[in-house]
Design a protein around this motif. Structure first.
Motif, mmCIF file in Angstrom:
data_model
loop_
_atom_site.group_PDB
_atom_site.id
_atom_site.type_symbol
_atom_site.label_atom_id
_atom_site.label_comp_id
_atom_site.label_asym_id
_atom_site.label_seq_id
_atom_site.Cartn_x
_atom_site.Cartn_y
_atom_site.Cartn_z
ATOM 1 N N MET A 294 54.088 32.360 31.340
ATOM 2 C CA MET A 294 52.646 32.999 31.587
ATOM 3 C C MET A 294 52.950 34.494 32.349
ATOM 4 S SD MET A 294 51.114 30.084 34.123
ATOM 5 C CE MET A 294 49.311 30.166 33.494
ATOM 6 N N ASN A 295 51.896 35.242 32.095
ATOM 7 C CA ASN A 295 52.032 36.717 32.514
ATOM 8 C C ASN A 295 51.307 36.823 33.819
ATOM 9 O OD1 ASN A 295 53.700 38.010 31.065
ATOM 10 N ND2 ASN A 295 52.329 38.643 29.526
ATOM 11 N N PHE A 296 51.938 37.478 34.871
ATOM 12 C CA PHE A 296 51.282 37.868 35.953
ATOM 13 C C PHE A 296 51.371 39.019 36.430
ATOM 14 C CE2 PHE A 296 52.284 33.040 36.595
ATOM 15 C CZ PHE A 296 51.029 32.723 36.589
ATOM 16 N N PRO A 297 50.403 40.052 37.137
ATOM 17 C CA PRO A 297 50.587 41.522 37.328
ATOM 18 C C PRO A 297 51.787 41.551 38.248
ATOM 19 C CG PRO A 297 48.057 40.706 37.783
ATOM 20 C CD PRO A 297 48.967 39.266 37.367
ATOM 21 N N ASN A 298 52.376 42.600 38.311
ATOM 22 C CA ASN A 298 53.574 43.064 38.927
ATOM 23 C C ASN A 298 53.149 43.408 40.492
ATOM 24 O OD1 ASN A 298 56.233 43.485 39.450
ATOM 25 N ND2 ASN A 298 56.165 45.534 38.741
ATOM 26 N N ASP A 299 52.781 42.381 41.165
ATOM 27 C CA ASP A 299 52.587 42.674 42.731
ATOM 28 C C ASP A 299 52.850 41.324 43.536
ATOM 29 O OD1 ASP A 299 50.606 40.452 42.131
ATOM 30 O OD2 ASP A 299 48.922 42.263 42.264
ATOM 31 N N VAL A 300 52.699 41.405 44.695
ATOM 32 C CA VAL A 300 53.280 40.115 45.615
ATOM 33 C C VAL A 300 52.632 38.856 44.998
ATOM 34 C CG1 VAL A 300 53.175 39.312 47.853
ATOM 35 C CG2 VAL A 300 53.391 41.877 47.524
ATOM 36 N N ASP A 301 51.275 38.937 45.064
ATOM 37 C CA ASP A 301 50.860 37.637 44.280
ATOM 38 C C ASP A 301 51.444 37.061 43.039
ATOM 39 O OD1 ASP A 301 49.159 37.156 46.546
ATOM 40 O OD2 ASP A 301 47.769 38.753 45.830
ATOM 41 N N GLY A 302 51.551 37.992 42.116
ATOM 42 C CA GLY A 302 52.276 37.999 40.873
ATOM 43 C C GLY A 302 53.399 37.348 40.802
ATOM 44 N N ASP A 303 54.302 37.878 42.134
ATOM 45 C CA ASP A 303 55.557 37.428 42.319
ATOM 46 C C ASP A 303 55.689 36.023 42.638
ATOM 47 O OD1 ASP A 303 56.427 40.217 41.522
ATOM 48 O OD2 ASP A 303 56.825 40.582 43.733
ATOM 49 N N VAL A 304 54.784 35.555 43.596
ATOM 50 C CA VAL A 304 54.621 34.205 44.162
ATOM 51 C C VAL A 304 54.340 33.293 42.902
ATOM 52 C CG1 VAL A 304 53.432 32.562 45.468
ATOM 53 C CG2 VAL A 304 54.185 34.936 46.411
ATOM 54 N N LEU A 305 53.206 33.580 41.747
ATOM 55 C CA LEU A 305 53.064 32.726 40.739
ATOM 56 C C LEU A 305 53.781 32.736 39.897
ATOM 57 C CD1 LEU A 305 49.303 34.241 40.341
ATOM 58 C CD2 LEU A 305 50.051 31.922 41.366
ATOM 59 N N ARG A 306 54.987 33.740 39.665
ATOM 60 C CA ARG A 306 56.065 33.775 38.618
ATOM 61 C C ARG A 306 57.035 32.754 39.069
ATOM 62 N NH1 ARG A 306 54.652 38.625 37.524
ATOM 63 N NH2 ARG A 306 55.595 39.656 39.468
ATOM 64 N N ARG A 307 57.167 32.604 40.371
ATOM 65 C CA ARG A 307 58.276 31.888 40.997
ATOM 66 C C ARG A 307 57.634 30.192 40.955
ATOM 67 N NH1 ARG A 307 58.759 35.735 45.140
ATOM 68 N NH2 ARG A 307 57.513 34.861 46.655
ATOM 69 N N LEU A 308 56.468 30.170 41.328
ATOM 70 C CA LEU A 308 56.010 28.730 40.901
ATOM 71 C C LEU A 308 55.988 28.174 39.552
ATOM 72 C CD1 LEU A 308 52.504 28.969 42.996
ATOM 73 C CD2 LEU A 308 54.550 27.587 43.517
ATOM 74 N N ASP A 309 55.828 29.150 38.730
ATOM 75 C CA ASP A 309 55.755 29.081 37.289
ATOM 76 C C ASP A 309 57.301 28.537 36.808
ATOM 77 O OD1 ASP A 309 54.819 28.447 34.476
ATOM 78 O OD2 ASP A 309 55.539 30.764 34.188
ATOM 79 N N ASP A 310 58.338 29.410 37.441
ATOM 80 C CA ASP A 310 59.800 29.320 37.134
ATOM 81 C C ASP A 310 60.236 28.024 37.588
ATOM 82 O OD1 ASP A 310 59.752 31.634 35.738
ATOM 83 O OD2 ASP A 310 60.820 32.544 37.519
ATOM 84 N N SER A 311 59.462 27.477 38.582
ATOM 85 C CA SER A 311 59.672 25.969 39.049
ATOM 86 C C SER A 311 59.151 24.873 38.512
ATOM 87 C CB SER A 311 59.629 26.037 40.829
ATOM 88 O OG SER A 311 58.122 26.018 41.023
ATOM 89 N N GLY A 312 58.470 25.011 37.743
ATOM 90 C CA GLY A 312 57.688 23.964 36.888
ATOM 91 C C GLY A 312 56.153 23.448 37.397
ATOM 92 N N PHE A 313 55.760 24.388 38.134
ATOM 93 C CA PHE A 313 54.585 24.421 38.835
ATOM 94 C C PHE A 313 53.410 24.004 37.659
ATOM 95 C CE2 PHE A 313 50.501 25.733 40.662
ATOM 96 C CZ PHE A 313 50.246 25.067 41.867
ATOM 97 N N ASP A 314 52.650 22.840 37.976
ATOM 98 C CA ASP A 314 51.492 22.522 36.994
ATOM 99 C C ASP A 314 50.164 23.322 37.377
ATOM 100 O OD1 ASP A 314 49.854 21.471 35.159
ATOM 101 O OD2 ASP A 314 50.240 19.279 35.612
ATOM 102 N N PHE A 315 49.973 24.573 36.490
ATOM 103 C CA PHE A 315 48.801 25.179 36.705
ATOM 104 C C PHE A 315 47.680 24.511 36.142
ATOM 105 C CE2 PHE A 315 52.004 28.481 37.387
ATOM 106 C CZ PHE A 315 51.496 29.272 38.424
ATOM 107 N N SER A 316 47.708 23.323 35.432
ATOM 108 C CA SER A 316 46.515 22.823 34.984
ATOM 109 C C SER A 316 45.943 21.923 35.879
ATOM 110 C CB SER A 316 46.656 21.959 33.621
ATOM 111 O OG SER A 316 47.679 21.091 33.704
#
Length: 105
Positions: free
Chosen positions: A1-23
């Protein structure tokens, strides 16, 4: 997934990397900080009217106080940013700002 390069995007990237289910739908916690404590009752009423139940966390030795509200939704960058922006706008005249959020998974 692509997220903006900001604090919130960083958190979302970490969630994505940990296998978080965005659905899936999640309970998302948002924190509202105030530059003076306690926040005014009017500010609390505004948050409660907009977001439902709120929780007030009093200041402790190592942390400032804050107000927490939850939204149950699918986690998306747009939802996170829009919610923080709206909550901040609602309480900015009372010295409030919403700049942090979290989700337990």
């Amino acid at each position: 997934m692509n997220f903006p390069n900001d604090v919130d995007g960083d958190v979302l990237r970490r969630l994505d990397d940990s296998g978080f289910d965005f659905s899936k739908t999640w309970e998302i916690d948002f924190n509202v900080d105030f530059n003076s404590w306690p926040p005014s009752q009017e500010a609390l009423n505004i948050l409660e009217k907009e977001y439902g139940a709120i929780e007030i966390f009093e200041p402790e030795e190592e942390s400032d106080g804050y107000v927490l509200f939850n939204i149950t939704s699918i986690v998306s960058y747009e939802l996170i940013v829009d919610t923080q922006r709206k909550a901040s706008s609602l309480v900015s005249t009372f010295g409030g700002v919403c700049e942090s959020w979290g989700v337990l998974h």
